[in-house]
Write a protein that holds these residues in place. Structure first.
Motif, mmCIF file in Angstrom:
data_model
loop_
_atom_site.group_PDB
_atom_site.id
_atom_site.type_symbol
_atom_site.label_atom_id
_atom_site.label_comp_id
_atom_site.label_asym_id
_atom_site.label_seq_id
_atom_site.Cartn_x
_atom_site.Cartn_y
_atom_site.Cartn_z
ATOM 1 N N ALA A 43 0.842 -1.206 0.000
ATOM 2 C CA ALA A 43 0.000 0.000 0.000
ATOM 3 C C ALA A 43 0.873 1.250 0.000
ATOM 4 C CB ALA A 43 -0.905 -0.007 1.236
ATOM 5 N N PRO A 44 0.393 2.324 -0.713
ATOM 6 C CA PRO A 44 -0.785 2.293 -1.586
ATOM 7 C C PRO A 44 -0.448 2.239 -3.071
ATOM 8 C CG PRO A 44 -0.295 4.563 -1.062
ATOM 9 C CD PRO A 44 0.810 3.718 -0.426
ATOM 10 N N GLU A 45 0.823 2.417 -3.478
ATOM 11 C CA GLU A 45 1.157 2.782 -4.843
ATOM 12 C C GLU A 45 0.805 1.773 -5.943
ATOM 13 O OE1 GLU A 45 3.257 3.095 -2.330
ATOM 14 O OE2 GLU A 45 3.833 5.217 -2.199
ATOM 15 N N PRO A 46 1.061 0.453 -5.784
ATOM 16 C CA PRO A 46 0.916 -0.434 -6.942
ATOM 17 C C PRO A 46 -0.421 -0.355 -7.682
ATOM 18 C CG PRO A 46 2.190 -1.540 -5.279
ATOM 19 C CD PRO A 46 1.716 -0.251 -4.666
ATOM 20 N N ALA A 65 -11.000 8.254 -4.431
ATOM 21 C CA ALA A 65 -12.406 8.588 -4.210
ATOM 22 C C ALA A 65 -13.265 7.327 -4.122
ATOM 23 C CB ALA A 65 -12.909 9.493 -5.322
ATOM 24 N N LEU A 66 -12.922 6.320 -4.893
ATOM 25 C CA LEU A 66 -13.672 5.071 -4.832
ATOM 26 C C LEU A 66 -13.512 4.405 -3.467
ATOM 27 C CD1 LEU A 66 -12.871 3.496 -8.324
ATOM 28 C CD2 LEU A 66 -14.947 4.712 -7.642
ATOM 29 N N LEU A 67 -12.297 4.420 -2.928
ATOM 30 C CA LEU A 67 -12.068 3.824 -1.614
ATOM 31 C C LEU A 67 -12.771 4.613 -0.511
ATOM 32 C CD1 LEU A 67 -8.278 2.984 -1.991
ATOM 33 C CD2 LEU A 67 -10.107 1.309 -1.693
ATOM 34 N N GLU A 68 -12.669 5.915 -0.570
ATOM 35 C CA GLU A 68 -13.245 6.740 0.494
ATOM 36 C C GLU A 68 -14.768 6.760 0.454
ATOM 37 O OE1 GLU A 68 -9.947 10.044 1.535
ATOM 38 O OE2 GLU A 68 -10.782 10.224 -0.481
ATOM 39 N N VAL A 174 -10.011 -0.662 5.972
ATOM 40 C CA VAL A 174 -10.734 0.607 5.857
ATOM 41 C C VAL A 174 -9.750 1.750 5.616
ATOM 42 C CG1 VAL A 174 -12.547 -0.278 7.359
ATOM 43 C CG2 VAL A 174 -10.699 1.080 8.351
ATOM 44 N N PRO A 175 -10.193 2.816 4.914
ATOM 45 C CA PRO A 175 -9.350 3.998 4.753
ATOM 46 C C PRO A 175 -8.991 4.596 6.111
ATOM 47 C CG PRO A 175 -11.219 4.041 3.245
ATOM 48 C CD PRO A 175 -11.459 2.915 4.206
ATOM 49 N N PRO A 176 -7.816 5.263 6.191
ATOM 50 C CA PRO A 176 -7.031 5.746 5.051
ATOM 51 C C PRO A 176 -6.101 4.717 4.418
ATOM 52 C CG PRO A 176 -5.997 6.476 7.070
ATOM 53 C CD PRO A 176 -7.281 5.799 7.472
ATOM 54 N N ARG A 177 -6.120 3.454 4.852
ATOM 55 C CA ARG A 177 -5.283 2.441 4.229
ATOM 56 C C ARG A 177 -5.557 2.401 2.733
ATOM 57 N NH1 ARG A 177 -0.602 -0.204 5.666
ATOM 58 N NH2 ARG A 177 -0.513 -2.294 4.755
ATOM 59 N N ALA A 187 -6.437 -1.641 9.267
ATOM 60 C CA ALA A 187 -7.531 -1.898 10.205
ATOM 61 C C ALA A 187 -8.712 -2.479 9.441
ATOM 62 C CB ALA A 187 -7.938 -0.607 10.909
ATOM 63 N N HIS A 188 -9.378 -3.465 10.053
ATOM 64 C CA HIS A 188 -10.357 -4.269 9.343
ATOM 65 C C HIS A 188 -11.745 -4.207 9.965
ATOM 66 C CE1 HIS A 188 -6.367 -6.026 8.670
ATOM 67 N NE2 HIS A 188 -6.813 -6.406 7.497
ATOM 68 N N THR A 189 -12.741 -4.307 9.108
ATOM 69 C CA THR A 189 -14.099 -4.614 9.518
ATOM 70 C C THR A 189 -14.674 -5.539 8.460
ATOM 71 O OG1 THR A 189 -16.195 -3.709 10.314
ATOM 72 C CG2 THR A 189 -15.230 -2.659 8.372
ATOM 73 N N THR A 190 -15.901 -6.003 8.661
ATOM 74 C CA THR A 190 -16.465 -6.925 7.682
ATOM 75 C C THR A 190 -16.981 -6.172 6.464
ATOM 76 O OG1 THR A 190 -18.686 -6.863 8.632
ATOM 77 C CG2 THR A 190 -17.157 -8.529 9.505
ATOM 78 N N ALA A 191 -16.970 -6.852 5.338
ATOM 79 C CA ALA A 191 -17.483 -6.252 4.111
ATOM 80 C C ALA A 191 -18.958 -5.900 4.250
ATOM 81 C CB ALA A 191 -17.275 -7.211 2.944
#
Length: 368
Positions: A43-46, A65-68, A174-177, A187-191
């Motif tokens: 994360a995050p460049e590739p 924008a798609l992630l946020e 979750v963002p900002p990742r 940091a994780h949560t469920t989809a």
């Protein structure tokens, strides 16, 4: 059956479908879906650089924008590795790929999880239930999640418990990742919690195989299995026989493809391109020689699992590249043809402009 396809012809077909012969006007979401996700464990460049090489006029804010806005997520999918996918694909692909995660957990962590019977159906369900409560209350890193799970499973290692949760649950980062220009822990949560929708209750493997061929074909059954991490793909291809064409390579292997997918031929020119580290192009076939000569494979894919950024010249990997602040260094494996140097300079300048290196330089080192 038609004449066998040469490795060069297979490479041109792959490059055409990957939009690496000519950049595409597709938007970021459409390209991510076409590619069935972008490999994204670094994360995050590739993922951003992967889209830069394929989309005309791509800007990093288009993907951020798609992630946020939760229209795209980062989640473990194909081969158990982190991919960046659209929200729709996340909900469809994650249940399809559950067998990959189950197999990896049994093979890697069974001895470290004596509280669980991983050979039983839903053997990780007790961990999953508790982990779901925890990460839906607050997104958690695995370093925090494991110790929170440990009191309920005292004989198991906290780190292994976190991995059991990762495999049993569809955990998104979750963002900002993963957001361009920002940093943050994984940091994780469920989809389901993050996206506000349930997983697809009846995802179709046939559709996944067809999408793979659209983006990566022509391909063997083994190629599909290598890309996805799934097994027993042969029966799926047999079931799809009336929707596919059968081809062969120079070794006599059977290749499957969509009838109308582009196969432009070995003689089509291929421009210089700089591929992102961990680019999908190099990770989606059992036999990568159509774009990555076997003699260079170990110089691109390191022993510690890193896949370097690479330079495509005439449709094949010819070296690696690395960006250090304002200096982009290309390291060819053999002396590059003189005709390729302007393309290397142009593509390098494109990357430098993308990352905001206004005074950047492109240097082509001596062949290694």
């Amino acid at each position: 059956m038609s004449a066998p396809l040469s490795s060069r012809a297979l490479g041109r077909a792959l490059l055409a479908r990957q939009h690496l012969l000519a950049r595409s006007p597709l938007d970021a979401a459409a390209m991510v879906e076409h590619l069935v996700g972008l490999q994204a464990q670094a994360a995050p460049e590739p993922p951003y650089l992967g889209l830069l090489s394929r989309i005309e006029g791509f800007h990093p804010t288009q993907l951020s924008a798609l992630l946020e806005s939760r229209q795209a997520v980062r989640i473990a999918l194909q081969r158990g590795t982190i991919h960046l996918v659209t929200a729709r694909d996340c909900l469809t692909l994650r249940p399809l790929l559950q067998p990959v995660h189950d197999r990896w957990l049994r093979g890697s962590y069974a001895k470290r999880l004596p509280d669980l019977d991983l050979d039983a159906p839903d053997g990780a369900a007790p961990v999953a239930a508790l982990a779901r409560e925890l990460v839906e209350a607050e997104p958690l890193t695995f370093q925090k999640l494991g110790p929170l799970l440990a009191p309920a499973f005292p004989r198991s290692e906290p780190a292994a418990l976190a991995q059991a949760a990762r495999c049993a649950l569809p955990l998104v980062q979750v963002p900002p990742r993963g957001v361009w220009g920002r940093s943050g822990p994984a940091a994780h949560t469920t989809a389901e919690h993050w996206l506000g929708s349930p997983l697809d209750p009846g995802p179709g493997l046939d559709a996944l195989v067809l999408r793979y061929l659209a983006a990566f074909g022509p391909a063997t059954a083994t190629d599909v299995q290598k890309w996805s991490g799934l097994t027993r793909i042969g029966p799926v291809l047999a079931r799809l026989a009336d929707r596919l064409v059968r081809l062969r390579d120079e070794s006599g292997r059977t290749l499957y493809d969509l009838p109308d997918a582009p196969r432009p031929g070995a003689g089509v020119p291929a421009p210089v391109r700089l591929l992102a580290p961990f680019d999908n192009l190099l990770l989606s076939h059992a036999d990568r020689s159509r774009v990555l000569p076997e003699e260079y494979r170990a110089r691109v894919m390191t022993v510690n699992g890193i896949v370097l950024g690479t330079v495509l010249v005439d449709g094949a990997v010819a070296g690696t590249w690395r960006l250090d602040e304002d200096l982009l260094t290309v390291r060819p494996f053999e002396p590059l043809p003189q005709a390729a140097l302007p393309g290397v300079e142009e593509e390098g300048a494109r990357v430098l402009a993308f990352v905001g290196a206004v005074d950047g330089r492109v240097v082509v080192a001596a062949a290694e």
